[in-house]
Design an enzyme around this catalytic site. Structure first.
Site, short mmCIF file in Angstrom:
data_model
loop_
_atom_site.label_atom_id
_atom_site.label_comp_id
_atom_site.label_asym_id
_atom_site.label_seq_id
_atom_site.Cartn_x
_atom_site.Cartn_y
_atom_site.Cartn_z
N SER A 157 -45.08 11.81 5.46
CA SER A 157 -45.68 10.70 4.72
C SER A 157 -45.05 9.43 5.25
CB SER A 157 -45.37 10.85 3.23
OG SER A 157 -45.64 9.66 2.52
N TYR A 170 -39.77 13.07 -4.03
CA TYR A 170 -40.77 13.37 -3.00
C TYR A 170 -40.31 12.88 -1.64
CZ TYR A 170 -45.18 13.10 -0.41
OH TYR A 170 -46.16 13.21 0.55
#
Length: 299
Positions: A157, A170
């Site tokens: 990401s 995360y």
């Protein structure tokens, strides 16, 4: 997982003579039933390649298997079950002769302040985003080393580069995978193996959809800093600027390039955010460089 491999689609074994002449690639893609995994699978099929799609519920690929019975098979795999990695890789190689591209895509989001995240939530996310991909990568490398070719694609990401309030857990898992993958790239480049770290921004993948996000139990103290993130992620679902099909095409293009990048941000938002982050790092280093260098022994 052991002893429970479930296969839908082509299962014919490929003989040594056939392996020599077959030109298509064989892909093993985790989380292949939706989002980036599904988009990458469809792009690989369109390119004429063979796709083994792995998912906890492989029936989600039944339509793709039915449409392309000679190119697609679906297998059951819980990526967090690291004991399953070697069996899955061994079985795929037995049926198809090789794995040319491993795509570690399976994952999910989590929102919550660092103080709110429990050990159980952190471990669950780390199993899915780090230990699972690490196990599959280790399992596939001996086969790639033997052939002196192959590629490992790690879906992280733009949050694998930097973190912000509300997604610390995360981002931590993505940071970990990026660190492992950067070292891996240097180790396997002389062996003819590529490593591509893909860093998407906001895409319409269902990532922030109802029930998709893990949510830590909220503490009122973080209403100001994390509250907008909790609301914003859910409100953004279906309105993200990124197109998963275009992302998949970009990944295939990067893999085919003679000089495949180590990191590939995807989406204009990722390009802007990564650029701003790098500029911020440069400014901070310049501002504190004198103090940084002052810690050496005197010459």
């Amino acid at each position: 997982m052991r002893g429970s491999l479930l296969v839908h689609g082509p299962t014919a074994r490929v003989g040594p003579e056939e392996r020599t002449h077959v030109m298509h690639k064989v892909w093993l893609i985790t989380g292949a039933t939706s989002g980036f995994g599904r988009a990458i699978a469809e792009a690989a099929v369109a390119a004429g390649d063979v796709v083994v799609g792995a998912a906890r519920r492989p029936a989600g690929l039944d339509d793709l298997v039915a449409a392309h019975p000679d190119q697609v098979e679906a297998i059951r795999l819980d990526v967090a079950d690291t004991t399953a990695a070697e069996e899955v890789v061994r079985d795929v190689v037995a049926r198809h002769g090789r794995i040319d591209v491993l795509v570690n895509n399976a994952g999910r989001g989590m929102v919550g302040a660092v103080e709110e995240a429990t050990d159980a939530e952190l471990r669950q996310l780390m199993d899915l985003h780090f230990f699972g991909p690490a196990a599959l990568t280790r399992a596939v490398l001996p086969h790639m080393r033997e052939r002196r070719s192959g590629a490992v694609v790690q879906l992280t990401s733009m949050g694998g580069r930097f973190a912000f309030a509300g997604v610390g857990a995360y981002c931590a898992t993505k940071f970990a995978l990026e660190g492992l993958s950067e070292a891996l790239a240097a180790e396997v480049a002389p062996l003819g193996i590529k490593v591509l770290i893909v860093e998407p921004g906001a895409f319409r993948t269902g990532f922030a959809g109802a029930g998709a996000l893990m949510r830590s139990e909220a503490l009122p103290a973080y209403d100001e800093s994390v509250g907008p993130v909790r609301a914003g992620l859910s409100d953004s679902d279906g309105a993200q600027p990124g197109d998963p099909a275009k992302a998949a095409d970009a990944i295939l293009t990067a893999l085919e390039a003679p000089d495949t990048p180590l990191r590939l941000p995807l989406g204009s938002d990722a390009a802007d955010a990564v650029g701003a982050h790098l500029e911020g790092l440069r400014k901070e280093l310049a501002a504190w460089e004198g103090l940084t260098r002052s810690t050496d022994f005197d010459a």
